[in-house]
Write a protein that holds these residues in place. Sequence first.
Motif, PDB file in Angstrom:
ATOM      1  N   PHE A  72     -10.650  51.408  60.520  1.00 44.42           N
ATOM      2  CA  PHE A  72     -11.053  50.608  59.372  1.00 44.42           C
ATOM      3  C   PHE A  72     -12.357  49.856  59.635  1.00 44.42           C
ATOM      4  O   PHE A  72     -13.192  49.727  58.755  1.00 44.42           O
ATOM      5  N   SER A  73     -12.491  49.360  60.875  1.00 48.51           N
ATOM      6  CA  SER A  73     -13.652  48.518  61.146  1.00 48.51           C
ATOM      7  C   SER A  73     -14.953  49.321  61.050  1.00 48.51           C
ATOM      8  O   SER A  73     -16.009  48.750  60.829  1.00 48.51           O
ATOM      9  N   GLN A  74     -14.867  50.655  61.183  1.00 53.76           N
ATOM     10  CA  GLN A  74     -16.098  51.450  61.178  1.00 53.76           C
ATOM     11  C   GLN A  74     -16.482  51.947  59.795  1.00 53.76           C
ATOM     12  O   GLN A  74     -17.552  52.508  59.620  1.00 53.76           O
ATOM     13  N   ILE A  75     -15.586  51.732  58.808  1.00 56.99           N
ATOM     14  CA  ILE A  75     -15.849  52.284  57.474  1.00 56.99           C
ATOM     15  C   ILE A  75     -17.149  51.746  56.892  1.00 56.99           C
ATOM     16  O   ILE A  75     -17.944  52.489  56.319  1.00 56.99           O
ATOM     17  N   ALA A  84       1.065  65.887  40.959  1.00 51.71           N
ATOM     18  CA  ALA A  84       1.039  64.428  41.057  1.00 51.71           C
ATOM     19  C   ALA A  84       1.032  63.996  42.517  1.00 51.71           C
ATOM     20  O   ALA A  84       0.330  63.050  42.900  1.00 51.71           O
ATOM     21  N   GLY A  85       1.805  64.702  43.348  1.00 48.18           N
ATOM     22  CA  GLY A  85       1.859  64.371  44.768  1.00 48.18           C
ATOM     23  C   GLY A  85       0.500  64.518  45.431  1.00 48.18           C
ATOM     24  O   GLY A  85       0.051  63.632  46.163  1.00 48.18           O
ATOM     25  N   LEU A  86      -0.179  65.626  45.141  1.00 52.70           N
ATOM     26  CA  LEU A  86      -1.510  65.840  45.701  1.00 52.70           C
ATOM     27  C   LEU A  86      -2.478  64.766  45.235  1.00 52.70           C
ATOM     28  O   LEU A  86      -3.292  64.257  46.011  1.00 52.70           O
ATOM     29  N   ALA A  87      -2.365  64.399  43.936  1.00 48.35           N
ATOM     30  CA  ALA A  87      -3.244  63.355  43.403  1.00 48.35           C
ATOM     31  C   ALA A  87      -2.999  62.039  44.123  1.00 48.35           C
ATOM     32  O   ALA A  87      -3.943  61.309  44.452  1.00 48.35           O
ATOM     33  N   ALA A  88      -1.726  61.746  44.411  1.00 49.89           N
ATOM     34  CA  ALA A  88      -1.411  60.500  45.113  1.00 49.89           C
ATOM     35  C   ALA A  88      -1.999  60.523  46.511  1.00 49.89           C
ATOM     36  O   ALA A  88      -2.560  59.531  46.992  1.00 49.89           O
ATOM     37  N   LEU A  89      -1.889  61.695  47.191  1.00 47.44           N
ATOM     38  CA  LEU A  89      -2.467  61.819  48.532  1.00 47.44           C
ATOM     39  C   LEU A  89      -3.970  61.569  48.492  1.00 47.44           C
ATOM     40  O   LEU A  89      -4.527  60.878  49.345  1.00 47.44           O
ATOM     41  N   ALA A  90      -4.614  62.152  47.486  1.00 50.11           N
ATOM     42  CA  ALA A  90      -6.070  62.011  47.383  1.00 50.11           C
ATOM     43  C   ALA A  90      -6.467  60.598  46.988  1.00 50.11           C
ATOM     44  O   ALA A  90      -7.578  60.149  47.296  1.00 50.11           O
ATOM     45  N   ALA A  91      -5.564  59.879  46.324  1.00 47.71           N
ATOM     46  CA  ALA A  91      -5.921  58.546  45.835  1.00 47.71           C
ATOM     47  C   ALA A  91      -6.015  57.521  46.960  1.00 47.71           C
ATOM     48  O   ALA A  91      -6.817  56.594  46.890  1.00 47.71           O
ATOM     49  N   VAL A  92      -5.189  57.712  48.015  1.00 46.16           N
ATOM     50  CA  VAL A  92      -5.129  56.685  49.056  1.00 46.16           C
ATOM     51  C   VAL A  92      -6.501  56.414  49.707  1.00 46.16           C
ATOM     52  O   VAL A  92      -6.927  55.253  49.787  1.00 46.16           O
ATOM     53  N   PRO A  93      -7.239  57.460  50.147  1.00 50.51           N
ATOM     54  CA  PRO A  93      -8.563  57.171  50.733  1.00 50.51           C
ATOM     55  C   PRO A  93      -9.503  56.498  49.736  1.00 50.51           C
ATOM     56  O   PRO A  93     -10.304  55.644  50.128  1.00 50.51           O
ATOM     57  N   VAL A  94      -9.390  56.877  48.455  1.00 50.35           N
ATOM     58  CA  VAL A  94     -10.243  56.259  47.444  1.00 50.35           C
ATOM     59  C   VAL A  94      -9.929  54.766  47.337  1.00 50.35           C
ATOM     60  O   VAL A  94     -10.832  53.923  47.313  1.00 50.35           O
ATOM     61  N   VAL A  95      -8.625  54.448  47.330  1.00 56.10           N
ATOM     62  CA  VAL A  95      -8.222  53.038  47.270  1.00 56.10           C
ATOM     63  C   VAL A  95      -8.743  52.286  48.492  1.00 56.10           C
ATOM     64  O   VAL A  95      -9.279  51.182  48.388  1.00 56.10           O
ATOM     65  N   ILE A  96      -8.599  52.911  49.667  1.00 55.88           N
ATOM     66  CA  ILE A  96      -9.085  52.267  50.895  1.00 55.88           C
ATOM     67  C   ILE A  96     -10.579  51.982  50.775  1.00 55.88           C
ATOM     68  O   ILE A  96     -11.043  50.863  51.052  1.00 55.88           O
ATOM     69  N   ALA A  97     -11.350  53.004  50.337  1.00 50.80           N
ATOM     70  CA  ALA A  97     -12.807  52.856  50.243  1.00 50.80           C
ATOM     71  C   ALA A  97     -13.174  51.729  49.294  1.00 50.80           C
ATOM     72  O   ALA A  97     -14.012  50.870  49.604  1.00 50.80           O
ATOM     73  N   ILE A  98     -12.528  51.708  48.114  1.00 51.74           N
ATOM     74  CA  ILE A  98     -12.862  50.672  47.133  1.00 51.74           C
ATOM     75  C   ILE A  98     -12.475  49.298  47.661  1.00 51.74           C
ATOM     76  O   ILE A  98     -13.243  48.329  47.569  1.00 51.74           O
ATOM     77  N   ALA A  99     -11.302  49.209  48.270  1.00 51.75           N
ATOM     78  CA  ALA A  99     -10.854  47.916  48.800  1.00 51.75           C
ATOM     79  C   ALA A  99     -11.824  47.402  49.850  1.00 51.75           C
ATOM     80  O   ALA A  99     -12.185  46.218  49.862  1.00 51.75           O
ATOM     81  N   MET A 100     -12.272  48.293  50.734  1.00 49.13           N
ATOM     82  CA  MET A 100     -13.203  47.874  51.779  1.00 49.13           C
ATOM     83  C   MET A 100     -14.536  47.450  51.170  1.00 49.13           C
ATOM     84  O   MET A 100     -15.194  46.528  51.647  1.00 49.13           O
ATOM     85  N   LYS A 101     -14.938  48.160  50.107  1.00 52.91           N
ATOM     86  CA  LYS A 101     -16.218  47.843  49.461  1.00 52.91           C
ATOM     87  C   LYS A 101     -16.142  46.479  48.786  1.00 52.91           C
ATOM     88  O   LYS A 101     -17.054  45.658  48.903  1.00 52.91           O
ATOM     89  N   VAL A 102     -15.046  46.231  48.090  1.00 57.14           N
ATOM     90  CA  VAL A 102     -14.898  44.976  47.339  1.00 57.14           C
ATOM     91  C   VAL A 102     -14.720  43.801  48.289  1.00 57.14           C
ATOM     92  O   VAL A 102     -15.376  42.766  48.172  1.00 57.14           O
ATOM     93  N   ALA A 103     -13.802  43.985  49.258  1.00 51.37           N
ATOM     94  CA  ALA A 103     -13.517  42.870  50.164  1.00 51.37           C
ATOM     95  C   ALA A 103     -14.709  42.618  51.082  1.00 51.37           C
ATOM     96  O   ALA A 103     -15.084  41.463  51.303  1.00 51.37           O
ATOM     97  N   ALA A 104     -15.325  43.705  51.596  1.00 50.10           N
ATOM     98  CA  ALA A 104     -16.499  43.621  52.463  1.00 50.10           C
ATOM     99  C   ALA A 104     -16.456  42.431  53.397  1.00 50.10           C
ATOM    100  O   ALA A 104     -17.196  41.475  53.244  1.00 50.10           O
ATOM    101  N   PRO A 105     -15.564  42.455  54.387  1.00 52.81           N
ATOM    102  CA  PRO A 105     -15.482  41.340  55.330  1.00 52.81           C
ATOM    103  C   PRO A 105     -16.820  41.143  56.043  1.00 52.81           C
ATOM    104  O   PRO A 105     -17.518  42.112  56.310  1.00 52.81           O
TER     105      PRO A 105
END
Lengths: 378, 283
Positions: free
Chosen positions: B65-68, B30-51
Amino acid sequence: MSGVFRSRPALRWLVPTAAAVVVIGGGAAAGTIAASADPTLPERSAAQLLVDVQSAKVDGLSGTVVQTADLGLPALPGVTGGSGSGADLMKLVSGSNTARVWYAGEDKVRLALLGTLGETDVIRNGTDVWTWRSSDNSAVHAKIPADALTKKDKALPAGVPQTPQEAADAALAAVGPSTAVTTTGAAKVAGRDAYELVLTPKDAASLVGQVRLAIDGEKHIPLGVDVYAKGVDTPALRIAFQQVSFETPDPEQFVFTPPAGTKVTEPSTAELEKQHGSLGDKAAADAKAKGEGTKVVGEGWTSVLVATLPKEDGGSTAGKGADTAQLDAITNSLPKVSGTWGSGRLLQSALFSALLTDDGRVLVGAVAPEKLYEAAGK
Amino acid sequence: MSQVKIRRRVSSRFLASEVRLIAVRRRNQAGLAALAAVPVVIAIAMKVAAPDRTGRGQGGGPDFFSQILSNGFFVALAGIGVELTLFLPIAIAMLAGDAVAGEANQGTLRYLLTVPVGRIRLLAVKYAGIVMGAFLAPLVVATSGILAGLLLFGGGDVTTLSGTSISFGAGLLRLLGVCLYLGVCLTALGAVGLFLSTLTEQPMGATIALTMLTVASFVLGQIPQLDWLHPYLLTQHWQDFGELLRDPVSLSALQPGLLTAGAYIAVFLCAAWARFAGRDITS
């Protein structure tokens, strides 16, 4: 060995304790040994060294420069601690900055100011000058006309000296009847043998105790500058190479191609002048103040710069307003002083004093406050 | 000669069983899954918000973050940057806290020591498990970040901190370097954790103590008035992984971080031995 540990288990703790002592002590000792290692260099007098420095010429070098400052400033709101521009400013007056430099002749220079996860580069290649900021992915491209090259060189070192060479030049300019120049034993900077030149102000009113220049024993360029406040054993200001190599860097180091997605601005020459002025708030204030008329009272080490503050005009932008507010907060936290010369606020540090009078003048000098009051009364 | 051979086989079996134990434990997965989830959350958040792109770089946001938006590569770096201050240390703390205290808590430690396993070897095997975890954790974050980034934003040439462009492959190599460097840093943290784990029979206690130590170390590192203390802090040079993203890379800039890590490993492994070898095992 293990028998001892078995019969007296408490003795086992000697092992980690010894390891800690070796690790901590070893780190400290390595520094002292390097500092006290006495290099064998042929004797040179102070005068010879001064000439050496002025005539020194290297074809190329690269290295890491570390600047540290411990000016003994009082705590100022918004400057000490915090983040953003305040933190940057703070780092300059108390803290350390690291820069990497590459140099291959006057027209090929690259300076990279290293941040934790960022970098600001100034790259000059012939007539092209690029400034790159990784924090906002932006680049500024300026072209300098060939005839303005000498003027350009003067514009760069506004504010804090960037390289040991510049700092040494500034110090040497002050040498004259006002200064006692001596040499001490040799020093070691960045792993290289160096001569040490000690400049001591003769004027007792100066807050500067000593300026020590470390001069490379072979190449004769300054490797480091230490400025000591009077009566203090640790340098208030230090700029020195941490690592240096005299091989001419690869020309590729000076080629800058803005990466895809970079905001590139190409200011005209006139705008460029302005840009340089606004690099730091202080530099901007200085530049403005110079326009309003500045004068220097006294001479040598105890000279006092007297400037008149520009009047607040409506032309300031929103960003400027925030800066002004912060500046006001800082000013108001300084102790009030008054005398026959009037009244104002005093900023005192180990190395310099600054006086902001209520009638809008700024007096700065590497002197005790009394000397400033004297100048203010004139 | 034959004796040596037998010993070796036994040793690798103990290590293999330890690794298997770590790998099948649900909380570690579960710990490893949580570690792996954070970049995925970041990517999706950046995609959805798309400033909108004009606003880029004004406020900035955390590093990278600005370069993602322009390159998925930076999802991995952003993920590592975000997780370095808390998530990664917690993962190591969980693993290290469990090492000795976990066995003691379950009452299996004395059985483990009744089979002919020396205490030093037990510590060594436990630490080997922690080291593997320390190198695996940043790699998992980076891999998940690269995959999520490539999927949502695509790849391309990578811009270094110095403003030069390197190919995506060279970028991946740099990223691997970042992971290895952080692996060494986390290995040092694991050594401290192993020592804490020998002090208690409550694995949770060791985990929390190590997490608090990490956070305290980060906080102390932020206080300019304590700059005399900074060179001795374990976390002081963790952010130096950025040195690998400059051009040219100066490997000597990584030296202080590696030396600090080495010093911590040496001192705290010795301390763990001093504590564990002389301790009465009652559970």
